[in-house]
Design an enzyme around this catalytic site. Structure first.
Site, short mmCIF file in Angstrom:
data_model
loop_
_atom_site.label_atom_id
_atom_site.label_comp_id
_atom_site.label_asym_id
_atom_site.label_seq_id
_atom_site.Cartn_x
_atom_site.Cartn_y
_atom_site.Cartn_z
N TYR A 125 0.77 -1.23 0.00
CA TYR A 125 0.00 0.00 0.00
C TYR A 125 0.81 1.30 0.00
CZ TYR A 125 -3.88 -3.11 0.18
OH TYR A 125 -4.78 -4.09 -0.17
N PHE A 413 -11.28 -4.05 9.85
CA PHE A 413 -12.53 -3.91 9.08
C PHE A 413 -12.34 -4.39 7.66
CE2 PHE A 413 -10.30 0.16 9.58
CZ PHE A 413 -9.95 0.42 8.29
#
Length: 413
Positions: A125, A413
């Site tokens: 990322y 999440f």
């Protein structure tokens, strides 16, 4: 292969079965129907992107519309998740196409100045401007080797009450919402998200018990709760149970101590684990043998600044600041350039474009790393990724970006 024929399109409800199967392959997880339905309960179809190869779903990236607590504020933040590419389609640029489109769409919508995620692999990322912004502790506690915090005093008016988590959402939420504005790194939880967080599928327990809950009651109402499960074990010496702690949320030191005393003195248990402890977790200062907490530092939240001026003006700062930042962002051109970040006498921040000479130079990744106050700008300067152009600017800015408590990522999440 002709990769130009693979479309990146918005997902729809009919895609979910294929997306669920894809993510099971990518993350090497067995996805049963019940687990798929629980995941689908929080998916926002209009925030999903699908890589479509002649009708086959070969890639997916999603985002959830939630808030994130940052230093001194609560902001809308795109909670990026459910990202993966089919094993048959790796190394073909599909992830890059999805992530670039997703970030551009978040920026164009203008609602969320930040994107946040948990990284399955930490080398992926940073390519898209995400910086490691909040670490956490994994604890493997030898419960017989530490003296727990003091127990509740009989007759004090406070008590602990064991509850079924699904039946205590209102009580959990009351405490959580009371504390959320001050707990950097926490995400908002509406009723839908509470039910997702507390989903207790037998297929995902790994041989442990059902999820348990305990509430700390006072005459004024609940002031804390804990979530945990247990894994029964026996060896030739007798009981060797492990208490697996999910969350400990407390409004004051007395509640915090009472909850940890309860968890660390469970009958038949010899160990406890917690994977989402804060780096500055108070338990470290309450036990007599902190080494026996078995703490290991690991990464948590990764932040991508989507709108530099809005994000920098929205958070609070620990000290007055007046600094010109020269920011590089190869993906979102609107972020690039020089920005003057300053606070007024009341501590209110503004961030505006300027032609003044820069004091510090960095990429948008370093801004994300420092944004929650956990990663020091001075440390990034020592690494050479933040360049000081005006003597003393790095020290002053580093002091301002810090915060009085470190962020506490509490859930994946």
């Amino acid at each position: 292969m002709d990769d130009s024929a693979i479309r990146i399109r918005m997902g729809d409800a009919d895609d979910w079965a294929a997306v669920s199967a894809l993510l099971g392959h990518v993350f090497h997880e067995a996805i049963d129907q019940q687990a798929s339905e629980v995941e689908a309960s929080v998916v926002e179809t209009d925030r999903t992107l699908v890589a479509d190869d002649a009708g086959a779903v070969v890639g997916h990236a999603g985002a959830f519309s939630r808030e994130l607590t940052v230093p001194g504020a609560i902001l809308p933040a795109a909670h990026v998740s459910l990202v993966g590419v089919a094993p048959t389609h790796r190394r073909r640029g599909l992830l890059t196409r999805m992530m670039h489109r997703q970030l551009r769409e978040i920026a164009a919508a203008g609602r969320e100045p930040l994107a946040v995620l948990w990284a399955s692999e930490s080398k992926i990322y940073p390519r898209f401007g995400y910086g490691p912004a909040a670490q956490r502790l994994r604890m493997e506690i030898s419960t017989r080797e530490v003296r727990p915090p003091a127990a509740l005093v009989p007759g004090s008016g406070s008590r602990l009450r064991v509850v079924a988590p699904a039946d205590a959402i209102a009580e959990f939420a009351k405490v959580y919402e009371q504390l959320r504005p001050e707990r950097t790194g926490w995400s908002s939880r509406d009723d839908r998200w509470w039910r997702y967080v507390l989903a207790d599928l037998e297929s995902q327990r790994g041989g442990s018990t059902a999820l348990h809950g305990v509430v700390h009651d006072t005459p004024e109402g609940p002031t804390g709760y804990a979530l945990w499960r247990a894994k029964s074990r026996w060896d030739r010496l007798g009981p060797d149970c492990e208490v697996q702690i999910r969350e400990v949320v407390a409004a004051d030191p007395a509640t915090y101590a009472a909850l940890w005393n309860f968890l660390l003195t469970t009958d038949l248990a010899r160990s406890a684990t917690m994977h989402f402890a804060a780096v500055d977790e108070p338990l470290q200062y309450l036990v007599d043998e902190p080494r026996r907490l078995g703490s290991v530092l690991v990464d948590g939240l990764w932040i991508r600044v989507v709108d530099v001026p809005k994000a920098l003006a929205a958070r609070a700062y620990a000290a007055p600041v007046d600094v010109v930042l020269e920011v590089t962002d190869p993906l979102l051109a609107a972020n690039a350039g020089r920005w003057r970040l300053r606070t007024d006498p009341d501590g209110v921040a503004t961030c505006t474009r300027t032609d003044d000479p820069a004091d510090l130079a960095c990429t948008v990744l370093e801004l994300g790393s420092a944004y929650l106050g956990a990663t020091s700008l001075a440390a990034l300067g020592a690494a050479g990724t933040v360049r000081e152009l005006t003597p003393g600017a790095l020290r002053r800015a580093s002091t301002a970006f810090a915060w009085h408590r470190l962020p506490n990522p509490t859930e994946v999440f």
